[in-house]
Design a protein around this motif. Sequence first.
Motif: not given
Length: 223
Positions: A71-97
Amino acid sequence: DSEFTWKDFQARNNNELVAILGNYANRVMVLTAKYNDGKVPELNEALLSEPYVVAYQAQIKYLIEEVYCPAIENYRFRDALSAMLDIVRLGNKLLTDYEPWKLIKTDEAKTLGILRLCLESLVDIAIVCEPFLPFSANKILGYFNLSDPGFNYLNIKLSTGAALGAPFYLFEKVEDEKIEKKGNNVGLSFYAFFKNKNENRELLMEAANWWIMTHRLDHFEKA
């Protein structure tokens, strides 16, 4: 393309930056301060081989290598932002689980291993958010006393026993009362909006930039 409203800005700030990114970072910092005296815990090799953790790390690897980087390489910055938030969500899920606040009563070593995983993930998050939220990235890295970890996601970047900074909140929740006073005064600058705040003005401006990036990048992406 979306028209700016202060209400939408409030929702983006509170529901994404505060509730997802800021909340995860603060939870990890507070739990580490409470259960390991604010120091980097030891790695737990047995935990790293558990199927849940193996799958968790594979998901992080996929999000960075197959979504974020292209996404970064192809200037799809909203996709990159979404991926970043998904990484954070995975961390939150790990803590919750894993519920380290309960696990600490029966398995301290595993609890600290989970926190070590989460701390390493915070460095990864700082790495991927740096192009969009540089001040937030620097603040996270400052907590670890790191200056430039490089693009070394999923590698061990922390030293066991190293002292960490005090827990903090990355972003501030924007309350309804403040929004109601401003109405839809689009001409009001973000600096003016936060003029009475004592917090780091740069981080508050990043909340404004977040709205801009998640709403106004489509023209550039389609060019």
